[in-house]
Write a protein that holds these residues in place. Structure first.
Motif, PDB file in Angstrom:
ATOM      1  N   UNK A 219       0.811  -0.783  -0.060  1.00  0.00           N
ATOM      2  CA  UNK A 219       0.196  -0.209   0.361  1.00  0.00           C
ATOM      3  C   UNK A 219       1.342   1.305  -0.134  1.00  0.00           C
ATOM      4  N   UNK A 220      -0.142   2.533  -0.595  1.00  0.00           N
ATOM      5  CA  UNK A 220       1.463   3.417  -1.091  1.00  0.00           C
ATOM      6  C   UNK A 220       1.591   3.676   0.524  1.00  0.00           C
ATOM      7  N   UNK A 221       0.793   4.037   1.623  1.00  0.00           N
ATOM      8  CA  UNK A 221       1.210   4.656   2.768  1.00  0.00           C
ATOM      9  C   UNK A 221       2.252   4.196   3.266  1.00  0.00           C
ATOM     10  N   UNK A 222       2.802   2.759   3.589  1.00  0.00           N
ATOM     11  CA  UNK A 222       3.836   1.755   3.806  1.00  0.00           C
ATOM     12  C   UNK A 222       5.247   2.728   3.184  1.00  0.00           C
ATOM     13  N   UNK A 223       5.083   2.495   1.779  1.00  0.00           N
ATOM     14  CA  UNK A 223       6.508   3.822   1.172  1.00  0.00           C
ATOM     15  C   UNK A 223       7.293   4.786   2.209  1.00  0.00           C
ATOM     16  N   UNK A 224       5.023   5.781   2.005  1.00  0.00           N
ATOM     17  CA  UNK A 224       5.811   6.828   2.625  1.00  0.00           C
ATOM     18  C   UNK A 224       5.963   7.464   3.684  1.00  0.00           C
ATOM     19  N   UNK A 225       5.667   6.157   5.133  1.00  0.00           N
ATOM     20  CA  UNK A 225       6.319   6.135   6.219  1.00  0.00           C
ATOM     21  C   UNK A 225       7.137   5.536   6.361  1.00  0.00           C
ATOM     22  N   UNK A 226       7.886   4.451   5.698  1.00  0.00           N
ATOM     23  CA  UNK A 226       9.055   4.462   6.149  1.00  0.00           C
ATOM     24  C   UNK A 226      10.600   4.970   5.430  1.00  0.00           C
ATOM     25  N   UNK A 227      10.148   6.469   4.017  1.00  0.00           N
ATOM     26  CA  UNK A 227      11.104   7.079   3.299  1.00  0.00           C
ATOM     27  C   UNK A 227      10.611   8.318   4.833  1.00  0.00           C
ATOM     28  N   UNK A 228       9.717   8.876   4.822  1.00  0.00           N
ATOM     29  CA  UNK A 228      10.242   9.440   6.700  1.00  0.00           C
ATOM     30  C   UNK A 228      11.082   8.992   7.600  1.00  0.00           C
ATOM     31  N   UNK A 229      10.480   7.713   7.772  1.00  0.00           N
ATOM     32  CA  UNK A 229      11.944   7.272   9.132  1.00  0.00           C
ATOM     33  C   UNK A 229      12.948   7.459   8.392  1.00  0.00           C
TER      34      UNK A 229
END
Length: 481
Positions: A219-229
């Motif tokens: 899901x797109x939000x998985x990549x977004x949260x990992x990118x933020x971290x």
């Protein structure tokens, strides 16, 4: 015959021959032997395969100290104590121990204790049910040959790349020292996990991604949260870029990466994590009418299609259904059951999609965990994949920070959960969790998806309080209204 070196014979016969002694091959042989069939495994490298020495085990051994420190930093009473650099020699030694120092004695002992023979060397098919090892030793199979040779990292056709001798996943998980500067190309699982590990161990890491985000199969939000971290950890992330050329003037010297934007990045090491290809280029596929180097097309019992007699199986990465160790082992259990059933003349349960002889989970219930900080865990179909497949769905999201167990787990907990529901049957098609500690939530979702558990029954599966598992209750409450 002992597994350490099977006794030679002019033309040795077994019920089942397995090419490749990774987890998939070991499990095919084990399931066949458990059913009363004789089995031999042919292996040219280390018994235990990619997962044991260059993938799952060493990568997770590198990542576990990273996650533990990150979580400790978010717990009152431990924040100051955990705000220290990782002990790099200790982390690398921990990794080495989990690879058994790249020795396979223990795995060989397991084969021996299981009654499975081992032949070391390069095995090639030589026509129906025949395997020749190192050009001389001939093995014949009464019932089946299973190709379990796995996959390898592939280098894209970038000028200068091969000559620069970049890291692939093997070098990234087995390196003996921390590079001062590391460029990682690829935003999939290997790329984000190794960027996480080596940044925490002290590298200055630049992550280059051709697409517009990370973890594109989730899901797109998985990549977004990992990118933020990753950004908060100091990783330099660049999306929408491609590598145009690579230069390395001297072995072991700096490597220069030229981008399509015209920018140049100089690093000490370059990791390419952009894809894999099947290890089938030199196993004799041409002798049975197949194309060397190709992925193997298989039916749901893992039998290779288009091979006369139905004796050839392609199990694990080589069939390109789900390139994950646990899925390879799952396929091995299915293939072992199918091989033994056919050997005994027992009808194959082809009409039962969740039966003993069908690898249905490869299409509908594949679980995967990405061990970054935060962890990303998913099973089944994403919302987009479900829509493309024609399901009528409803998507339900939950902010994990609002769950009591998550707020107790860590201060400032960030995470998200999603379930994708088939409205016509009211069962789960997929679920995704992102956050610290969510890997251990995934199997409950896998059971729900694979078991096609009705939502009304899941309502009675009460999560313990206060745990992060209460995310299930919140998702179900939101669905029921």
């Amino acid at each position: 015959m002992a597994a350490t070196e099977a006794t030679r014979a002019a033309d040795e016969a077994y019920d089942v021959i397995v090419l490749g002694a990774g987890p998939t091959g070991e499990n095919v042989a084990d399931r066949a032997h458990a059913a009363g069939l004789s089995a031999v495994v042919v292996e040219s490298e280390l018994v235990g395969g990619e997962c044991s020495y260059w993938a799952c085990m060493p990568s997770k051994a590198l990542l576990r100290p990273v996650a533990a420190r990150a979580e400790a930093r978010r717990v009152p009473g431990l924040k100051d104590a955990a705000d220290v650099p990782l002990d790099v020699p200790a982390v690398l030694a921990h990794r080495d121990a989990f690879t058994s120092y790249w020795k396979d004695d223990g795995q060989v002992r397991w084969l021996d204790s299981s009654g499975i023979d081992l032949v070391r060397g390069h095995g090639r098919l030589a026509g129906p049910r025949r395997v020749v090892v190192d050009g001389a030793r001939v093995l014949t199979a009464r019932h089946a040959v299973a190709v379990c040779t796995g996959s390898r990292a592939v280098l894209p056709p970038v000028p200068g790349l091969a000559e620069a001798r970049p890291w692939t996943s093997r070098e990234a998980t087995s390196a003996k020292a921390v590079p001062g500067r590391l460029v990682v190309v690829g935003g999939g699982v290997v790329g984000v996990e190794m960027a996480t590990a080596w940044r925490a161990l002290g590298s200055s890491v630049t992550l280059l991604v051709r697409g517009d985000g990370l973890l594109p199969r989730m899901e797109p939000f998985a990549g977004h949260l990992v990118a933020e971290s990753l950004a908060e950890a100091g990783v330099f992330l660049r999306t929408g870029v491609e590598v145009r050329e690579v230069r390395r003037e001297a072995p072991g010297g700096p490597v220069t990466v030229l981008l399509d934007s015209g920018d140049e990045i100089v690093a000490d090491e370059l990791l390419i994590a952009t894809g894999r290809s099947p290890r089938t280029e030199d196993i004799g596929l041409d002798t049975v009418g197949l194309t060397p180097g190709s992925w193997l097309d298989v039916d749901d019992s893992l039998r290779v299609t288009g091979v006369t007699g139905g004796w050839l199986y392609g199990v694990g990465d080589v069939n390109h259904r789900a390139l994950l160790t646990h899925q390879g082992k799952y396929q091995a259990r299915i293939a072992g059951a199918a091989i033994s059933a056919r050997a005994r003349g027992v009808p194959i349960l082809e009409s039962d999609r969740w039966g003993a002889h069908a690898a249905t989970a490869d299409r509908l219930a594949v679980p995967q965990v990405v061990f970054t900080d935060p962890e990303a865990a998913s099973v089944g179909l994403t919302a987009a994949a479900a829509e493309q497949a024609g399901y009528r769905t409803r998507v339900v999201d939950q902010d994990l920070s609002a769950v009591a167990g998550a707020s107790l787990y860590a201060d400032g907990y960030r995470g998200r959960a999603r379930m994708v529901v088939d409205l016509d049957r009211e069962v789960l098609l997929g679920a995704t969790f992102v956050g610290s500690g969510v890997a251990e939530l995934l199997h409950s979702a896998t059971v729900a998806v694979a078991g096609e558990v009705p939502i009304e029954r899941l309502w009675h599966a009460v999560p313990s309080y206060p745990t992060i598992s209460e995310a299930w209750l919140r998702l179900l409450e939101a669905y029921r209204g």
